[in-house]
Design a protein around this motif. Structure first.
Motif, PDB file in Angstrom:
ATOM      1  N   GLY A  45       0.788  -1.273   0.078  1.00 25.28           N
ATOM      2  CA  GLY A  45       0.071  -0.006  -0.230  1.00 25.28           C
ATOM      3  C   GLY A  45       0.813   1.287  -0.102  1.00 25.28           C
ATOM      4  N   SER A  46       2.028   1.059  -0.626  1.00 26.13           N
ATOM      5  CA  SER A  46       2.965   2.204  -0.476  1.00 26.13           C
ATOM      6  C   SER A  46       2.565   3.333  -1.339  1.00 26.13           C
ATOM      7  N   ALA A  47       2.361   4.566  -0.868  1.00 23.31           N
ATOM      8  CA  ALA A  47       2.044   5.757  -1.639  1.00 23.31           C
ATOM      9  C   ALA A  47       3.373   6.624  -1.975  1.00 23.31           C
ATOM     10  N   SER A  48       3.061   7.986  -2.239  1.00 26.12           N
ATOM     11  CA  SER A  48       4.233   8.790  -2.452  1.00 26.12           C
ATOM     12  C   SER A  48       5.312   8.638  -1.395  1.00 26.12           C
ATOM     13  N   VAL A  74      11.330   7.837   3.459  1.00 28.18           N
ATOM     14  CA  VAL A  74       9.882   7.771   4.160  1.00 28.18           C
ATOM     15  C   VAL A  74       8.494   7.539   3.423  1.00 28.18           C
ATOM     16  N   ILE A  75       8.032   6.235   3.559  1.00 23.82           N
ATOM     17  CA  ILE A  75       6.809   5.875   2.621  1.00 23.82           C
ATOM     18  C   ILE A  75       5.712   5.807   3.610  1.00 23.82           C
ATOM     19  N   PRO A  76       4.576   6.597   3.126  1.00 26.72           N
ATOM     20  CA  PRO A  76       3.389   6.139   3.842  1.00 26.72           C
ATOM     21  C   PRO A  76       2.786   4.743   3.293  1.00 26.72           C
ATOM     22  N   MET A  77       2.199   4.055   4.209  1.00 24.10           N
ATOM     23  CA  MET A  77       1.459   2.776   3.837  1.00 24.10           C
ATOM     24  C   MET A  77      -0.041   2.791   4.213  1.00 24.10           C
ATOM     25  N   GLY A  78      -0.559   3.437   3.512  1.00 25.26           N
ATOM     26  CA  GLY A  78      -2.092   3.829   3.631  1.00 25.26           C
ATOM     27  C   GLY A  78      -2.945   2.659   4.281  1.00 25.26           C
TER      28      GLY A  78
END
Length: 158
Positions: free
Chosen positions: A129-132, A143-147
């Motif tokens: 679920g990695s985003a920008s 640093v990667i957000p995992m929504g």
């Protein structure tokens, strides 16, 4: 979206949603400092363009969600270079001062590193679920957000 040194904003449109999501909906918009909006790039070689960033030479780099394309365009919209990430389904893009590109795959959960003049290498996997993403210079990491997980992934760059 990304912003050039002169204040021009560049933004991608991945698709128009619903049934209208073909190449005619894949766009890069240019928003001039005076507010004038225009389409800079439309259709192929874009393939669901998603991440966008300026490189150190003032060019526009776009990553495609629909394939593994990493496309570099001039500010006039001319395609200058085509590269490929190690995995398709790109979302986020970070470009370091030395020209190294990092691309994360929303669809496959990996992070590609593309050093100048080199082929992509997969440096991280399993980031669902990695985003920008962004670059944390102080800790030298992505640093990667995992929504879908309400979490962040940290990828050290050695």
């Amino acid at each position: 979206m990304t912003v050039a040194a002169d204040g021009t904003v560049y933004a991608t449109q991945t698709n128009a949603g619903g049934k209208n999501n073909g190449p005619e909906t894949w766009k890069v918009f240019r928003i001039a400092p005076d507010g004038n909006v225009s389409v800079l790039i439309e259709g192929k070689p874009l393939n669901q363009p998603n991440g966008i960033e300026m490189d150190g030479e003032g060019n526009i780099v776009v990553v495609n969600l629909g394939d593994a394309g990493v496309l570099t365009f001039s500010p006039a919209g001319e395609l200058l270079k085509t590269e490929e990430a190690a995995q398709p389904g790109s979302d986020g893009l970070v470009i370091l001062a030395d020209g190294t590109k990092y691309v994360n795959s929303l669809r496959n959960g990996g992070v590609s590193r593309i050093a100048p003049g080199a082929k992509a290498e997969l440096i991280a996997e399993g980031i669902s679920g990695s985003a920008s993403m962004c670059f944390d210079a102080g800790a030298n990491q992505l640093v990667i957000p995992m929504g879908q997980n309400d979490a962040l992934a940290f990828v050290p760059l050695n």
